[in-house]
Design an enzyme around this catalytic site. Structure first.
Site, PDB file in Angstrom:
ATOM      1  CG  HIS A  18      40.423  38.952  39.233  1.00  0.00           C
ATOM      2  ND1 HIS A  18      41.039  39.951  39.952  1.00  0.00           N
ATOM      3  CD2 HIS A  18      39.404  38.508  40.018  1.00  0.00           C
ATOM      4  CE1 HIS A  18      40.411  40.116  41.106  1.00  0.00           C
ATOM      5  NE2 HIS A  18      39.425  39.242  41.178  1.00  0.00           N
ATOM      6  CG  HIS A  21      43.196  37.348  42.616  1.00  0.00           C
ATOM      7  ND1 HIS A  21      42.334  36.822  41.686  1.00  0.00           N
ATOM      8  CD2 HIS A  21      42.486  37.429  43.770  1.00  0.00           C
ATOM      9  CE1 HIS A  21      41.164  36.591  42.255  1.00  0.00           C
ATOM     10  NE2 HIS A  21      41.227  36.948  43.527  1.00  0.00           N
ATOM     11  CB  CYS A 126      15.534  34.119  57.493  1.00  0.00           C
ATOM     12  SG  CYS A 126      14.799  33.676  55.888  1.00  0.00           S
ATOM     13  CB  CYS A 129      18.499  34.717  54.627  1.00  0.00           C
ATOM     14  SG  CYS A 129      17.213  35.785  54.027  1.00  0.00           S
ATOM     15  CB  CYS A 144      12.688  36.833  56.606  1.00  0.00           C
ATOM     16  SG  CYS A 144      13.920  37.145  55.318  1.00  0.00           S
ATOM     17  CG  HIS A 147      13.078  34.505  52.121  1.00  0.00           C
ATOM     18  ND1 HIS A 147      14.334  34.839  52.572  1.00  0.00           N
ATOM     19  CD2 HIS A 147      13.256  33.750  50.997  1.00  0.00           C
ATOM     20  CE1 HIS A 147      15.244  34.287  51.770  1.00  0.00           C
ATOM     21  NE2 HIS A 147      14.609  33.630  50.811  1.00  0.00           N
ATOM     22  CE  LYS A 295      37.617  43.862  45.834  1.00  0.00           C
ATOM     23  NZ  LYS A 295      37.295  42.453  46.018  1.00  0.00           N
ATOM     24  CE  LYS A 298      32.151  32.069  39.510  1.00  0.00           C
ATOM     25  NZ  LYS A 298      32.159  30.879  40.335  1.00  0.00           N
TER      26      LYS A 298
HETATM   27  N1  MSP Z   1      40.772  34.278  51.136  1.00  0.00           N
HETATM   28  C1  MSP Z   1      40.686  35.606  51.631  1.00  0.00           C
HETATM   29  C2  MSP Z   1      41.991  36.068  52.231  1.00  0.00           C
HETATM   30  C3  MSP Z   1      42.515  35.229  53.349  1.00  0.00           C
HETATM   31  S1  MSP Z   1      44.080  35.786  53.913  1.00  0.00           S
HETATM   32  C4  MSP Z   1      44.345  34.935  55.310  1.00  0.00           C
HETATM   33  C5  MSP Z   1      40.283  36.549  50.509  1.00  0.00           C
HETATM   34  N2  MSP Z   1      40.539  36.111  49.267  1.00  0.00           N
HETATM   35  S2  MSP Z   1      40.195  36.914  47.915  1.00  0.00           S
HETATM   36  O1  MSP Z   1      40.601  36.050  46.855  1.00  0.00           O
HETATM   37  O2  MSP Z   1      38.836  37.344  47.941  1.00  0.00           O
HETATM   38  O3  MSP Z   1      41.031  38.236  47.873  1.00  0.00           O
HETATM   39  C6  MSP Z   1      42.247  38.372  48.471  1.00  0.00           C
HETATM   40  C7  MSP Z   1      43.019  39.555  47.988  1.00  0.00           C
HETATM   41  O4  MSP Z   1      43.082  39.623  46.562  1.00  0.00           O
HETATM   42  C8  MSP Z   1      42.557  40.946  48.368  1.00  0.00           C
HETATM   43  O5  MSP Z   1      42.752  41.271  49.714  1.00  0.00           O
HETATM   44  C9  MSP Z   1      43.462  41.733  47.471  1.00  0.00           C
HETATM   45  O6  MSP Z   1      44.777  41.709  47.946  1.00  0.00           O
HETATM   46  C10 MSP Z   1      43.386  40.923  46.188  1.00  0.00           C
HETATM   47  N3  MSP Z   1      42.333  41.412  45.332  1.00  0.00           N
HETATM   48  C11 MSP Z   1      41.191  40.787  44.957  1.00  0.00           C
HETATM   49  N4  MSP Z   1      40.506  41.612  44.113  1.00  0.00           N
HETATM   50  C12 MSP Z   1      41.187  42.756  43.944  1.00  0.00           C
HETATM   51  C13 MSP Z   1      41.042  43.915  43.181  1.00  0.00           C
HETATM   52  N5  MSP Z   1      40.002  44.109  42.395  1.00  0.00           N
HETATM   53  N6  MSP Z   1      42.021  44.850  43.264  1.00  0.00           N
HETATM   54  C14 MSP Z   1      43.139  44.698  44.024  1.00  0.00           C
HETATM   55  N7  MSP Z   1      43.294  43.614  44.768  1.00  0.00           N
HETATM   56  C15 MSP Z   1      42.328  42.656  44.753  1.00  0.00           C
HETATM   57  O7  MSP Z   1      39.793  37.613  50.791  1.00  0.00           O
END
Ligand code: MSP
Length: 502
Positions: A18, A21, A126, A129, A144, A147, A295, A298
């Site tokens: 998204h 990322h 638990c 969980c 827990c 639960h 933020k 999903k």
């Molecule tokens: N897999 C781990 C990272 C391992 S690094 C050795 C992880 N992955 S993640 O997909 O959840 O997110 C990684 C990164 O995506 C975040 O640290 C950030 O850089 C970016 N982002 C994910 N969602 C974001 C936003 N909503 N806004 C800005 N950056 C975001 O954590």
């Protein structure tokens, strides 16, 4: 050429990419492109984090094995980055054999050095969980809190990383250079966490087999974070090619979101120390891109795919908006109104309009041949100031500030045209000087903005009649006033950024 190694986090493949990322990846890409332009030897790494429970569950929910699922999802990330013109030098997947090998080598080294120990994990568990609870988290009769049923006393053999042994060295590492973790407020948060005392951490799991097997005890796999962090070493030849590794490490810049600071600023440097290599030189923390104040996630169904935006606005405007509107370190709110307003103000009205009017007047007053710039133009000093300021901001990993400075040159050039009004005067040296200087400003803008908008800047370059690509030039040398030779055919072309309805 000085080495410049920059990384993004590797993204979980539990879902499609998204714009959160994309925000991180585009920033890393623009910074990497800047350093190429500045003449550095750049290695830019991104990739996917494919192990662990979260990904395994997503695979099951989709009726696939984890490997089949990740084989489907990883190309979606790589494809999204190709669509956004991300010029990464490597794309790492943690399920690759090269990565398994490096994880095993690296963690074996830590084990041999005595920093991984077997211990028994004891606690109230638990099963509902799948989680341990501290005594004071349980309700009466040790039930827990979720639960309401009695928690069970569990004892599980596990491997622990002796993080507690690194507290002093970590404090020393933080304090040896205040620029290691930026922005400063994030550095201070991480430092006070370290000073608050560190616990050893469990780093293996027996309850899941989708992971990298522990070489000295294959009943276990490494917990996903311990495998993921090592990706930064896999891609540069740790344990395989010592010269290559020494070239890139520890001169690395990890760009990360603020939710994963502890992993990168506490666990990771400690692991490096435990394995006998230097910790990373620099971690640059960024904030979140929010949608409606939240933020993207999903579960919240508020994710926006980068492709949904580029189809509407074009690739470069999306890149520009991500870079310009949420400075690294702050949170930003994504909205259609926001991207549209930025597009109209900076791209349609300022940059697009400047190119269109200069090309038009060169057509009418100079027979379509661009004149040389005026060495004494007031814009020469503006440009020199902008080149210095933008370069400083790119160096400091502040693309938003770099672009803000660059747009000052665009605005000043538009203002210079409005005051000289070359379209009202008869052709001659005075008109030539004004137009040549405006073309020179555009040339310098195309250089400075090329890390943010590579295709647009290449097109401006071409319409100015210049050969090659801005990215083949070097800044600051090629950004000095006077580089536009004059005598080149200038092409008007279609509007770069047609205005959009707000
Ligand atoms: N897999 C781990 C990272 C391992 S690094 C050795 C992880 N992955 S993640 O997909 O959840 O997110 C990684 C990164 O995506 C975040 O640290 C950030 O850089 C970016 N982002 C994910 N969602 C974001 C936003 N909503 N806004 C800005 N950056 C975001 O954590």
């Amino acid at each position: 050429m000085p080495p410049f190694y920059v990384t993004t986090p590797i993204y979980y493949v539990n879902d499609a990419p998204h714009i959160g990322h994309a925000y991180c990846t585009v920033n890393a890409d623009a910074i990497a492109r800047w350093h190429r332009l500045a003449g550095d030897d750049v290695f830019f790494l991104t990739g996917t984090d494919e192990h662990g429970l979260k990904v395994a569950q997503a695979a099951t929910a989709n009726g696939l094995s984890p490997q089949a699922w990740t084989d489907e999802l990883a190309p979606r990330f790589a494809g999204a980055w190709a669509d956004l013109q991300i010029a990464n030098d490597d794309f790492i997947r943690t399920s690759e054999a090269r990565h398994h090998r490096t994880v095993q080598q690296f963690l074996q080294r830590i084990y041999d050095n005595g920093y991984i120990v077997s211990d028994t994990y004891r606690g109230w568990y638990c099963v509902g969980c799948e989680q341990y609870y501290a005594e004071d988290e349980l309700a009466g009769d040790r039930t827990c809190p979720v639960h309401g049923r009695p928690a069970e006393w569990y004892e599980e053999e596990n491997y622990f990383f002796r993080l507690s042994a690194f507290q002093d060295r970590l404090v020393e590492w933080f304090e040896s250079d205040p620029g290691r973790i930026l922005p400063e407020q994030k550095r201070n948060e991480a430092l006070s966490f370290v000073k608050g005392g560190l616990q050893d951490i469990s780093i293996t799991r027996t309850s899941i087999d989708w992971g990298v097997p522990v070489p000295w005890d294959p009943r276990h796999v490494f917990y996903v974070w311990y495998d993921a962090l090592v990706n930064y070493l896999t891609a540069i030849g740790y344990g395989q090619d010592d010269d290559r590794f020494a070239r890139w490490w520890p001169a690395v810049h990890h760009l990360i979101g603020k939710e994963i600071i502890r992993f990168h600023c506490v666990w990771w440097p400690a692991m490096c120390m435990a394995a006998g290599i230097d910790p990373p030189n620099h971690v640059q923390v960024h904030g979140w891109l929010l949608v409606g104040g939240e933020k993207m996630a999903k579960s919240k169904l508020n994710q926006i795919a980068p492709g949904d935006l580029t189809v509407d606005f074009g690739v470069d405007p999306v890149r520009y908006h991500l870079l310009r509107d949420t400075p690294l370190g702050s949170d930003g709110d994504f909205s259609y109104e926001g991207i549209t307003a930025r597009y109209n103000a900076d791209l349609a009205n300022n940059l697009g309009n400047l190119l269109a009017r200069v090309a038009t007047v060169v057509g009418t007053k100079c027979g379509g041949v661009g004149p040389a710039p005026d060495p004494a133009s007031r814009l020469a000093a503006v440009a020199a100031g902008v080149v210095a300021e933008a370069s400083g901001a790119w160096e400091a990993m502040q693309p938003a500030a770099a672009l803000e400075a660059t747009w000052r040159l665009i605005r000043e050039t538009n203002a210079a045209l409005e005051s000289a009004e070359p379209w009202k005067h008869a052709p001659g040296p005075a008109v030539d000087a004004v137009l040549g200087s405006a073309l020179e400003s555009l040339r310098i803008v195309a250089l400075l903005a090329s890390p943010a908008m590579p295709s647009t800047c290449a097109e401006i370059w071409r319409r100015l009649g210049l050969g090659g690509l801005p990215e083949d030039r070097r800044v600051p040398d090629d950004a000095a006033w006077g580089g536009y030779p004059g005598g080149l055919a200038v092409e008007k072309g279609a509007p770069l950024f047609p205005r959009r309805q707000e």
